[in-house]
Design a protein around this motif. Structure first.
Motif: not given
Length: 508
Positions: A363-379
């Motif tokens: 609900w807080s959108n923390l999950g989406t935020w972490l997922a997007v930024n984590g994926a971008e970091f790995l890329i």
């Protein structure tokens, strides 16, 4: 009989290391309290991040999502009004409890224990080791009961045929513990983990549903592989290390009774009859269990696999129970089902807290935020291929040393890693399979496994001087070989495009 060659400098160093893990793990709170703390952390972090007006672009809808604070009027309303729906609508809850109605009935009437005994005791001597490992792996149908039934029975079988009983005990424990997640049959573990995976992915890809059969092919092949590897480890590494067992014991191995054998026969006949009915319906022209094109992937049959499995175990459980006089009236059936559900009370309490944590995270959108930024970091560091999945698997195996509960650990990891890997196009069921092999492999070497004490007590019936170091020294080869070979099997499935379950590959 002492085992002097197990107390090497290396094993003593390993014992000290694992004792340290035990001390750290024992200081951790109960998993329920861990999730309460995690809820508080999400509440606080969401408030801090929200204060900086952080946003994230949803990868699916391209909508700009703000990080929402749970310490706000809107957040307070959400937490109060969603608490019950978060719990009652949490997918794993209904799946697991429903499956335990059928599987639990079969266990309570004694069907599973009798089947385990019959398989091990009637195996040819040359195949006893394979039978012990195989039955240990398949024993997860009976959940944790396998830890109590299979290892001591295997030790007694080995002693009776002139082999070292601790080798049998180790083989039984390896199958039941390190092979816990594998099976030919869809079990409660499949329902539990797939439900958590579905909850974790819905914030990023609500169109994806992870079903209990999504790891079925992979886990079925795993049973065969682990049975062969486990038998090789037992006969080539463990037994030569133990040497010849010379103590004389006054122990008698009890098999199943005549009435139990009759019960198994009737249960098998009932099970075969049930399967025949299902197959008949599947083969009917315009079968209601197939899709509009006449196929099975996807179909109502796959969607309804859990109810079918429940009815299968109820059918066999009732047939066995009536034969052995455990079921003498219709009242006995719901009584045993109720006992099985009562055994799940701790799980229900844990799920209440875990469901709130996952819901707040989403609900807080923390999950989406972490997922997007984590994926971008790995890329950005060019780490998006198989090595990152292997790294995740190894991380999970380490975490399992301090968080023994597989459901608790997946409820902790899935909301973070499932969305992140989905951003890299990995299918949630593939990541779930990677989690399962790591979580299962290290079950037998973590001092936090509550059944370690039980297994150690069984060991001391044969060796009074055996300690935790002795047990871990015996189990470590199984853990390392299982994990290594399982990772190789995962890579074979992934790189050759072999489906992990019906229609499930490595990528979305």
């Amino acid at each position: 009989m002492a085992l002097p060659n197990l107390e090497t400098k290396e094993s003593k160093g390993l014992t000290r290391f694992l004792n340290g893990i035990e001390r750290i793990g024992n200081k951790l709170p109960d998993p329920f309290i861990i999730f309460v703390y995690l809820m508080l952390i999400v509440i606080i972090v969401s408030s801090i991040v929200s204060a900086f007006h952080v946003t994230v672009v949803h990868p699916g809808t391209k909508e700009v999502l703000p990080i929402k604070s749970l310490i706000s009027g809107e957040g307070l309303q959400y937490m109060l009004t969603s608490m019950l729906p978060n719990f009652t609508n949490f997918k794993p809850l209904g799946l697991v409890l429903a499956m335990m109605i059928g599987i639990g009935l079969a266990e309570k009437v004694g069907l599973l224990e009798a089947a385990i005994k019959r398989t091990i005791l009637h195996a040819p001597k040359s195949l006893v080791t394979y039978a012990v490992i195989f039955v240990g792996i398949m024993g997860n149908i009976a959940s944790d009961a396998a830890f109590v039934i299979i290892p001591p029975l295997a030790a007694m079988v080995f002693y009776t045929i002139g082999r070292h009983p601790l080798a049998g005990l180790a083989a039984g424990f390896a199958g039941a513990g390190a092979g816990f997640t594998a099976n030919f049959i869809i079990a409660g573990t499949d329902g539990l983990l797939s439900g958590i995976s579905t909850e974790a992915i819905k914030g990023i890809r609500p169109d994806i549903v992870v079903t209990p059969v999504d790891n079925w092919y992979f886990m079925s092949v795993s049973v065969i592989m682990l049975s062969i590897i486990g038998a090789w480890i037992t006969e080539r590494l463990i037994e030569p290390k133990l040497g010849v067992y010379t103590n004389k014991l006054e122990k008698k191995m009890e098999g199943i009774s005549i009435i139990e054998a009759r019960g198994l026969r009737n249960a098998c006949l009932a099970g075969l009859g049930f399967i025949a009915v299902v197959v008949f319906i599947l083969l009917l022209p315009h079968s209601p269990l197939r899709n509009e094109e006449g196929g099975i992937l996807p179909s109502p049959f796959i969607d309804g696999i859990v109810p079918i499995i429940i009815l299968f175990f109820i059918t066999m459980g009732v047939a066995y129970g009536k034969t052995v006089k455990k079921i003498t009236s219709t009242r006995d059936i719901p009584k045993y089902m109720g006992e099985a559900i009562r055994d799940m009370s701790g799980y229900i309490v844990l799920i209440f807290a875990a469901s709130q944590f996952i819901a707040y995270f989403e609900w807080s959108n923390l999950g989406t935020w972490l997922a997007v930024n984590g994926a971008e970091f790995l890329i950005s560091i060019d780490l998006t291929g198989i090595p990152v999945v292997i790294g995740f698997t190894l991380l999970t195996s380490i975490l399992n040393l301090i968080i023994f509960s597989g459901s608790a650990q997946w409820a902790l990891e899935a909301p973070i890693f499932i969305p992140m890997f989905a951003m890299l196009d990995y299918h949630p069921a593939f990541i779930q399979a990677a989690y399962r092999i790591a979580d299962s492999s290290t079950n037998i070497i973590t001092p936090l496994n509550p059944y370690m004490v039980v297994i150690l007590a069984f060991m001391r019936e044969y060796d009074k001087k055996a300690g935790l170091g002795t047990l871990i020294s015996l189990m470590l080869p199984y853990s390392l070989f299982f994990l290594g070979c399982w990772i190789i099997l995962l890579l074979i499935f992934a790189l050759l495009g072999i489906p992990f379950g019906p229609g499930i590959g490595m990528y979305i």
